[in-house]
Design a protein around this motif. Structure first.
Motif, PDB file in Angstrom:
ATOM      1  N   GLN A 126       0.825  -1.202   0.000  1.00 59.25           N
ATOM      2  CA  GLN A 126       0.000   0.000   0.000  1.00 59.25           C
ATOM      3  C   GLN A 126       0.858   1.251   0.000  1.00 59.25           C
ATOM      4  N   GLY A 127       0.272   2.339  -0.521  1.00 54.29           N
ATOM      5  CA  GLY A 127       1.022   3.551  -0.784  1.00 54.29           C
ATOM      6  C   GLY A 127       1.611   4.230   0.432  1.00 54.29           C
ATOM      7  N   TRP A 151      -4.297  -2.987  -3.834  1.00 59.83           N
ATOM      8  CA  TRP A 151      -4.543  -3.099  -2.403  1.00 59.83           C
ATOM      9  C   TRP A 151      -5.251  -1.867  -1.841  1.00 59.83           C
ATOM     10  N   HIS A 152      -5.669  -0.974  -2.701  1.00 52.44           N
ATOM     11  CA  HIS A 152      -6.494   0.167  -2.310  1.00 52.44           C
ATOM     12  C   HIS A 152      -7.885  -0.036  -2.914  1.00 52.44           C
ATOM     13  N   GLY A 153      -8.873  -0.325  -2.054  1.00 52.33           N
ATOM     14  CA  GLY A 153     -10.245  -0.437  -2.532  1.00 52.33           C
ATOM     15  C   GLY A 153     -10.855   0.921  -2.777  1.00 52.33           C
ATOM     16  N   GLU A 154     -12.047   0.935  -3.374  1.00 53.13           N
ATOM     17  CA  GLU A 154     -12.655   2.225  -3.739  1.00 53.13           C
ATOM     18  C   GLU A 154     -12.956   3.104  -2.530  1.00 53.13           C
ATOM     19  N   THR A 155     -13.112   2.516  -1.348  1.00 52.67           N
ATOM     20  CA  THR A 155     -13.340   3.336  -0.155  1.00 52.67           C
ATOM     21  C   THR A 155     -12.062   4.018   0.327  1.00 52.67           C
ATOM     22  N   GLN A 156     -10.911   3.645  -0.241  1.00 51.01           N
ATOM     23  CA  GLN A 156      -9.629   4.231   0.148  1.00 51.01           C
ATOM     24  C   GLN A 156      -9.100   5.224  -0.892  1.00 51.01           C
ATOM     25  N   GLN A 157      -9.968   5.726  -1.733  1.00 54.67           N
ATOM     26  CA  GLN A 157      -9.529   6.638  -2.783  1.00 54.67           C
ATOM     27  C   GLN A 157      -8.838   7.900  -2.258  1.00 54.67           C
ATOM     28  N   PRO A 158      -9.330   8.549  -1.199  1.00 58.12           N
ATOM     29  CA  PRO A 158      -8.614   9.729  -0.696  1.00 58.12           C
ATOM     30  C   PRO A 158      -7.183   9.418  -0.265  1.00 58.12           C
ATOM     31  N   ALA A 159      -6.978   8.311   0.448  1.00 54.16           N
ATOM     32  CA  ALA A 159      -5.631   7.930   0.872  1.00 54.16           C
ATOM     33  C   ALA A 159      -4.768   7.594  -0.335  1.00 54.16           C
ATOM     34  N   TYR A 160      -5.350   6.933  -1.329  1.00 61.09           N
ATOM     35  CA  TYR A 160      -4.616   6.580  -2.545  1.00 61.09           C
ATOM     36  C   TYR A 160      -4.122   7.831  -3.259  1.00 61.09           C
TER      37      TYR A 160
END
Length: 323
Positions: free
Chosen positions: A61-62, A97-106
């Motif tokens: 993950q990023g 490993w970034h789902g769509e609910t993690q877009q801001p963090a991505y």
């Protein structure tokens, strides 16, 4: 997906290797950090002639790459400060490993990577963002959905995304008026964000593998849960990425290894390439001679082993396997 690319490179270069896998470094502190990455780590390399090598670090993950939010140091700063040479090539991806609910963090992690690249590009110019390949699950756009976690597992049925076509020149086309197909040919959200942020804002070189995977729905492999629709069979799409990476290096005019670089590469030795460092959990330690390290290791091995304790120690002694 990056591991699949690494495997494809290993297979392609197999005639130039000794068929062994080595630790990425003899730098104890760096190896501890890398091997302790949440989830995986796995820092290892295959060595080739002239002390060149291909290495993998599995950071999923990023937030692990630059600031090291869950570790003491980010992966890329650690590699560049401790293990890498200026002409080394970095291939980076942290998409699936970034789902769509993690877009801001991505998006935030992409900005961190782009900013880091701009700060270090004069010394380490050869960093490439590897696009995230297409999935082909049984959803409208083919992506695995966050709400499936814990509810669905394989085997899955992979399927094409309706309305998406691959052209002989490498472009994708969408059926007229098909909003989902149009969204998919633009790269789906992971690649859309990566192109907008890394390519357009920070001028990070892109390793463009997405398009060749968009219609490759029937090349996915079987894992421990049966058919899955993310990773690809070997040989298939990952082997095509090897050729595409060669084309990417030519596009960005990355020079081949020259005689002037060979003297620097000669510093690398199996099983690692860096100086041996003192173990220090807080910061990278000062280098010490390799012969001293090996001597201390030998002395340590010659010391009498400590008496086993606990239940298993008691049981082994009872059976006559311990003193």
């Amino acid at each position: 997906m990056s591991k699949d690319f690494f495997k494809a490179l290993k297979c392609f270069m197999v005639e130039f290797t000794d068929l062994k896998t080595y630790h990425a470094s003899t730098n104890y502190t760096a190896m501890h950090y890398l091997d302790s990455l949440p989830g995986f780590g796995e820092p290892h390399c295959m060595h080739m002639p002239h002390h060149t090598r291909i290495c993998q670090v599995h950071a999923i993950q990023g937030d692990l790459f630059i600031q090291g939010n869950r570790t003491k140091v980010g992966v890329l700063p650690l590699l560049q400060e401790s293990l890498a040479f200026s002409h080394d090539i970095f291939i980076v991806n942290f998409g699936l490993w970034h789902g769509e609910t993690q877009q801001p963090a991505y998006r935030e992690n992409l900005h961190q990577l782009g900013s880091f690249y701009n700060k270090t590009r004069l010394k380490f110019p050869n960093l490439f963002w590897m696009e995230t390949p297409k999935q082909h699950f049984d959803s409208a756009d083919g992506d695995y959905k966050v709400e499936w976690i814990g509810k669905r597992k394989g085997p899955f049925v992979c399927q094409p995304v309706e309305g998406v076509s691959f052209k002989s020149n490498g472009d994708l086309t969408a059926a007229e008026g098909d909003a989902i197909a149009d969204y998919v040919i633009r790269g789906s959200w992971r690649n859309i964000f990566a192109r907008e942020i890394l390519r357009d804002l920070y001028n990070v070189p892109i390793f463009p593998i997405y398009n060749v995977t968009a219609t490759a729905w029937d090349f996915h492999r079987v894992n421990f849960d049966g058919q899955e629709c993310s990773h690809y069979c070997h040989p298939s799409i990952p082997q095509l990425w090897v050729y595409m990476f060669k084309q990417t290096l030519k596009k960005y005019r990355v020079p081949p290894v020259t005689d002037s670089l060979l003297s620097e590469l000669n510093k690398r030795r199996k099983p690692g390439c860096a100086s041996v460092y003192e173990r220090d959990e807080a910061k990278l330690g000062a280098p010490r001679p390799l012969d001293l390290t090996l001597k201390q290791q030998q002395q340590q091995q010659q010391k009498p082993s400590k008496r086993r304790s606990g239940f298993w120690g008691w049981l082994l002694r009872l059976l006559g396997f311990g003193s």
